[in-house]
Design an enzyme around this catalytic site. Structure first.
Site, PDB file in Angstrom:
ATOM      1  N   ASN A 119      31.824  25.633 -34.450  1.00  0.00           N
ATOM      2  CA  ASN A 119      31.958  24.271 -34.971  1.00  0.00           C
ATOM      3  C   ASN A 119      32.801  24.232 -36.241  1.00  0.00           C
ATOM      4  OD1 ASN A 119      30.360  23.261 -32.920  1.00  0.00           O
ATOM      5  ND2 ASN A 119      28.467  23.347 -34.112  1.00  0.00           N
ATOM      6  N   THR A 143      40.663  13.621 -28.571  1.00  0.00           N
ATOM      7  CA  THR A 143      41.117  13.990 -27.233  1.00  0.00           C
ATOM      8  C   THR A 143      39.992  14.309 -26.260  1.00  0.00           C
ATOM      9  OG1 THR A 143      41.377  16.309 -27.899  1.00  0.00           O
ATOM     10  CG2 THR A 143      43.298  14.878 -28.153  1.00  0.00           C
ATOM     11  N   GLY A 153      45.725  16.622 -32.439  1.00  0.00           N
ATOM     12  CA  GLY A 153      45.754  18.065 -32.310  1.00  0.00           C
ATOM     13  C   GLY A 153      46.130  18.440 -30.893  1.00  0.00           C
ATOM     14  N   ILE A 174      44.312  20.524 -21.289  1.00  0.00           N
ATOM     15  CA  ILE A 174      44.658  19.369 -20.469  1.00  0.00           C
ATOM     16  C   ILE A 174      44.362  18.051 -21.178  1.00  0.00           C
ATOM     17  CG2 ILE A 174      42.419  19.426 -19.305  1.00  0.00           C
ATOM     18  CD1 ILE A 174      45.777  18.371 -17.722  1.00  0.00           C
ATOM     19  N   ASP A 175      43.271  17.970 -21.931  1.00  0.00           N
ATOM     20  CA  ASP A 175      42.904  16.696 -22.551  1.00  0.00           C
ATOM     21  C   ASP A 175      43.907  16.269 -23.612  1.00  0.00           C
ATOM     22  OD1 ASP A 175      40.490  16.411 -21.060  1.00  0.00           O
ATOM     23  OD2 ASP A 175      39.559  17.902 -22.361  1.00  0.00           O
ATOM     24  N   LYS A 183      38.204  -3.429 -10.343  1.00  0.00           N
ATOM     25  CA  LYS A 183      37.804  -4.792 -10.722  1.00  0.00           C
ATOM     26  C   LYS A 183      38.648  -5.861 -10.029  1.00  0.00           C
ATOM     27  CE  LYS A 183      35.414  -7.725 -13.270  1.00  0.00           C
ATOM     28  NZ  LYS A 183      35.433  -7.647 -14.746  1.00  0.00           N
ATOM     29  N   CYS A 226      36.435 -18.310 -16.344  1.00  0.00           N
ATOM     30  CA  CYS A 226      36.047 -16.924 -16.072  1.00  0.00           C
ATOM     31  C   CYS A 226      34.789 -16.798 -15.214  1.00  0.00           C
ATOM     32  CB  CYS A 226      35.896 -16.171 -17.390  1.00  0.00           C
ATOM     33  SG  CYS A 226      36.152 -14.365 -17.231  1.00  0.00           S
ATOM     34  N   LYS A 276      32.322 -24.144 -20.545  1.00  0.00           N
ATOM     35  CA  LYS A 276      31.955 -23.072 -19.617  1.00  0.00           C
ATOM     36  C   LYS A 276      30.483 -23.185 -19.216  1.00  0.00           C
ATOM     37  CE  LYS A 276      32.486 -18.010 -19.208  1.00  0.00           C
ATOM     38  NZ  LYS A 276      32.961 -16.796 -19.929  1.00  0.00           N
ATOM     39  N   GLU A 311      41.339 -17.697 -21.183  1.00  0.00           N
ATOM     40  CA  GLU A 311      40.111 -18.030 -21.906  1.00  0.00           C
ATOM     41  C   GLU A 311      40.201 -17.615 -23.372  1.00  0.00           C
ATOM     42  OE1 GLU A 311      35.315 -16.887 -21.495  1.00  0.00           O
ATOM     43  OE2 GLU A 311      36.841 -15.746 -20.386  1.00  0.00           O
TER      44      GLU A 311
END
Length: 541
Positions: free
Chosen positions: A369, A393, A286, A291-292, A178, A146, A110, A42
């Site tokens: 911060n 991240t 960074g 973990i992130d 999906k 679609c 469509k 499409e």
């Protein structure tokens, strides 16, 4: 008859380049696979979604010129998606181009225009209401686009018009689960009509959307007979033969990836295309020892290669020694450029400037911060100087409740984990290590308690519920749109639920300023979930 589904990765707006890609794919499909017709996704000529580019005055002329150039260059017919203005009305169109033609011989408009979540096609297009069936090799092939295949009427109209096969052009974005839903809908249409359906899907990353390809074919009895590759460009051959009174499709059956692999490959594809399509030299981030950032680094390396990725450790007095060790270990394992830039001098400089206005005031999150903002300034400076994009991240859990610093750890151009809950970050990290057969992500990073390391002995659980509980609440409130009271009825603590809901609602202002990131869930922050920043809504039922 041999048809080939060409799942390709267009660049939105590059009509001329996308036309060249169509010609190249058609030649390859003809030469290597013996294609008698090539089917494209499409809106292949504009890419999807083109959004307000559709309103540009020169768009229609460019589309017509591209179609003519394709017709002059192909040796077999193609079915291709594009926007078209016919009789003053703009339509989402599929056309059939034969060799030598300057314009399509057949066009389909469509019929079902999606206008929910990430889709807003009614802003740009008017719906059609007629089938389009054309003859090729003795067969009568029908076109749908679609969303049409999610409703019975378009396929039924095609069958009534004498179709023997349905060609469905798609730009269906990925989210977890999906593909099963797509197959279920196509199976329903195939069984209702008794016709095979070819489902050709787009591939690639486009801002917050990811298209996974995974093109497939369902026979008239509802059985999946062809399954193409996921998350990569592919030419998928489909052989159609008459058997038992109807057309039977045959072709390759590639196993679809499992959940963690699907999520990871979607993040890799989205990151690669965002960096490359926008012309960045590479990516930097960074690397905190958490973990992130560890998972983000792994994604970046798999997307771009280690030579185009830079990791920056920016320690402060509260940074644990093991964080520095783990960051260095991962950077070496992945062979990326790694540097250490302590932020103590920058922080002290700001505190000296702020000494008078802060006099007599106690230390609070302001100083936390400020640490994050020192890091953001350094990363953006490196980005400006070197031409690489900064990858933020933060994950979906943090973005939901505002556990992030504006102009600090939120500073950057692309948020890789923006739609990935913290619990999924851990499962994807474990999958990546298992796939590698080694500690691509140091095991200690996965097993130690998560911490922002902005204060002494700080852990995330000081400020938030445990991530298992938090993510379960957020999944219900954000993705399923359940009310606070409905979440409580699912067995969660009332005070905790209302705390999470209030945090989510009042941090919309942060999310509006966050970098774009790939959508991989049922409902992501961004186009998918649009809440007013200023409002007086009270959470409850």
């Amino acid at each position: 008859m041999r048809l080939v589904m060409a799942q390709r990765n267009p660049l939105v707006g590059d009509i001329e380049g996308n036309a060249r890609a169509v010609v190249a794919a058609t030649r390859e499909a003809r030469t290597l696979l013996g294609a008698e017709l090539v089917l494209f996704p499409e809106l292949m000529l504009t890419g999807y979604p083109p959004e307000d580019l559709l309103l540009r005055p020169s768009l229609n002329t460019r589309i017509d010129e591209a179609l003519a150039s394709i017709g002059e260059s192909i040796e077999v017919p193609v079915v291709i998606g594009y926007p078209a203005v016919r009789n003053g009305v703009r339509r989402n169109t599929a056309g059939v181009l034969f060799p030598g033609d300057s314009r399509p011989r057949h066009e389909y408009f469509k019929q079902c225009l999606p206008n929910y979540r990430v889709f807003d096609e009614k802003r740009y297009f008017q719906a059609g209401d007629q089938p389009c069936v054309f003859e090729l090799g003795g067969e009568r092939l029908a076109l749908t686009i679609c969303e049409d295949i999610w409703f019975p009427q378009p396929a039924a109209r095609a069958a009534e018009a004498g179709a023997t096969c349905v060609l469905n052009l798609n730009a269906s974005p990925f989210r977890l689960g999906k593909q099963d839903e797509r197959i279920e809908q196509v199976q329903a249409r195939a069984r209702e009509t008794g016709l095979p359906v070819l489902y050709c899907n787009l591939i690639g990353g486009q801002d917050e959307l990811v298209f996974d390809g995974a093109s497939f074919v369902v026979a008239g009895d509802g059985e999946v007979r062809v399954q193409g590759a996921s998350f990569e460009e592919a030419l998928v051959p489909v052989d159609l033969a008459h058997e038992h009174g109807g057309l039977t499709p045959r072709g390759e059956m590639l196993p679809p990836p499992e959940a963690e692999e699907s999520l990871y490959r979607a993040l890799v594809l989205a990151t690669r295309d965002y960096v490359n399509k926008n012309g960045f030299k590479g990516a930097l981030l960074g690397l905190s020892g958490g973990i992130d950032s560890a998972l983000t680094l792994a994604v970046a390396v798999d997307a771009l290669g280690p030579e185009r990725v830079e990791a920056v450790m920016m320690p402060f007095r509260y940074t644990a020694a093991i964080s520095i060790e783990d960051a260095e270990q991962q950077a070496r394992a992945l062979r990326v450029h790694y540097r250490v830039l302590p932020i103590e001098p920058a922080f002290n400089g700001f505190m000296e400037i702020l000494e008078e206005p802060f006099a007599g005031l106690s230390t609070d999150t302001t100083e936390e911060n400020l640490q994050a903002r020192c890091r953001g300034v350094l990363l953006m400076a490196l980005s400006n100087k070197g031409g690489s994009v900064v990858l933020t991240t933060g994950n979906k859990s943090e973005m939901a409740v505002g556990y992030a610093t504006l102009y600090g750890d939120m500073a950057g151009g692309f948020s890789v984990l923006k739609d990935v809950f913290k619990t999924s970050v851990y499962s994807i990290a474990r999958w990546r290590n298992q796939k590698a057969g080694s500690e691509i992500i140091p095991e200690r990073v996965i097993t130690r308690p998560p911490s922002a390391e902005l204060a002494p002995d700080q852990v995330d659980s000081d400020s938030l519920p445990g991530y298992d509980e938090l993510d379960a609440i957020l999944e219900r409130y954000v993705e399923q749109d359940m009310s606070a009271e409905a979440v409580i009825r699912d067995g969660f603590d009332r005070d905790t639920v209302y705390r999470v809901v209030k945090l989510t609602d009042r941090n919309e202002y942060k999310r509006r300023q966050a970098a774009v990131g790939p959508r991989v869930s049922r409902r992501a922050f961004g186009k998918d979930r649009r809440y007013p920043i200023t409002n007086g809504w009270r959470p409850g039922d």
